[in-house]
Design a protein around this motif. Structure first.
Motif, mmCIF file in Angstrom:
data_model
loop_
_atom_site.group_PDB
_atom_site.id
_atom_site.type_symbol
_atom_site.label_atom_id
_atom_site.label_comp_id
_atom_site.label_asym_id
_atom_site.label_seq_id
_atom_site.Cartn_x
_atom_site.Cartn_y
_atom_site.Cartn_z
ATOM 1 N N UNK A 11 -5.210 8.076 -12.758
ATOM 2 C CA UNK A 11 -6.173 8.466 -11.732
ATOM 3 C C UNK A 11 -6.415 7.344 -10.717
ATOM 4 N N UNK A 12 -5.860 6.184 -10.945
ATOM 5 C CA UNK A 12 -6.113 5.033 -10.088
ATOM 6 C C UNK A 12 -4.932 4.736 -9.176
ATOM 7 N N UNK A 13 -5.236 4.350 -7.946
ATOM 8 C CA UNK A 13 -4.195 3.953 -7.000
ATOM 9 C C UNK A 13 -4.762 2.845 -6.120
ATOM 10 N N UNK A 14 -3.960 1.838 -5.834
ATOM 11 C CA UNK A 14 -4.392 0.743 -4.966
ATOM 12 C C UNK A 14 -4.000 1.045 -3.537
ATOM 13 N N UNK A 15 -4.985 1.099 -2.652
ATOM 14 C CA UNK A 15 -4.757 1.395 -1.245
ATOM 15 C C UNK A 15 -5.321 0.268 -0.388
ATOM 16 N N UNK B 294 0.849 -1.185 0.000
ATOM 17 C CA UNK B 294 0.000 0.000 0.000
ATOM 18 C C UNK B 294 0.890 1.242 0.000
ATOM 19 N N UNK B 295 0.710 2.163 -0.954
ATOM 20 C CA UNK B 295 1.531 3.376 -0.964
ATOM 21 C C UNK B 295 1.160 4.347 0.154
ATOM 22 N N UNK B 296 0.019 4.140 0.811
ATOM 23 C CA UNK B 296 -0.372 5.007 1.913
ATOM 24 C C UNK B 296 0.359 4.683 3.195
ATOM 25 N N UNK B 297 0.493 3.375 3.505
ATOM 26 C CA UNK B 297 1.101 2.981 4.782
ATOM 27 C C UNK B 297 2.304 2.059 4.611
ATOM 28 N N UNK B 298 2.510 1.516 3.406
ATOM 29 C CA UNK B 298 3.663 0.662 3.153
ATOM 30 C C UNK B 298 3.492 -0.797 3.532
ATOM 31 N N UNK B 299 2.320 -1.170 4.075
ATOM 32 C CA UNK B 299 2.121 -2.565 4.467
ATOM 33 C C UNK B 299 1.932 -3.449 3.235
ATOM 34 N N UNK B 300 2.451 -4.679 3.284
ATOM 35 C CA UNK B 300 2.268 -5.602 2.161
ATOM 36 C C UNK B 300 0.834 -6.114 2.116
#
Length: 94
Positions: free
Chosen positions: A51-55, A22-28
């Motif tokens: 415009x898309x990001x996986x969180x 996750x690019x928000x928190x870095x967790x796998x």
């Protein structure tokens, strides 16, 4: 069919979900409840790849759709393939 499914398929087409962080928190991926595809401009019909990001569900729901406390960790959209690598170090609070 879920109207968001084409965006999900587009986002994961060129990504390895088994090693995604996750690019928000870095967790796998295996440390979170799931990865959700977020539309950065909040328009669910704008499925431009930039415009898309996986969180992870926590960053997506808490940071983007509820109290916005995590949204400061996310950056403005940038052309695909130009995103800097994410840190693999764990961050406090996660």
């Amino acid at each position: 069919m879920d109207e968001r499914q084409p965006a999900r398929e587009l986002y994961w087409r060129d990504r390895d979900g088994s090693t995604y962080r996750c690019p928000g928190c870095g967790r796998p991926r295996d440390a979170v409840d799931g990865i959700e595809v977020h539309h950065r401009d909040h328009r669910k019909h704008n499925s431009d790849p930039n415009n898309l990001i996986g969180l992870c569900r926590d960053c997506h729901q808490d940071g983007q759709h509820n109290n916005r406390r995590a949204s400061s960790r996310l950056q403005e959209p940038r052309p695909r393939g130009t995103e800097p690598p994410t840190s693999t170090a764990s961050r406090p609070g996660f």
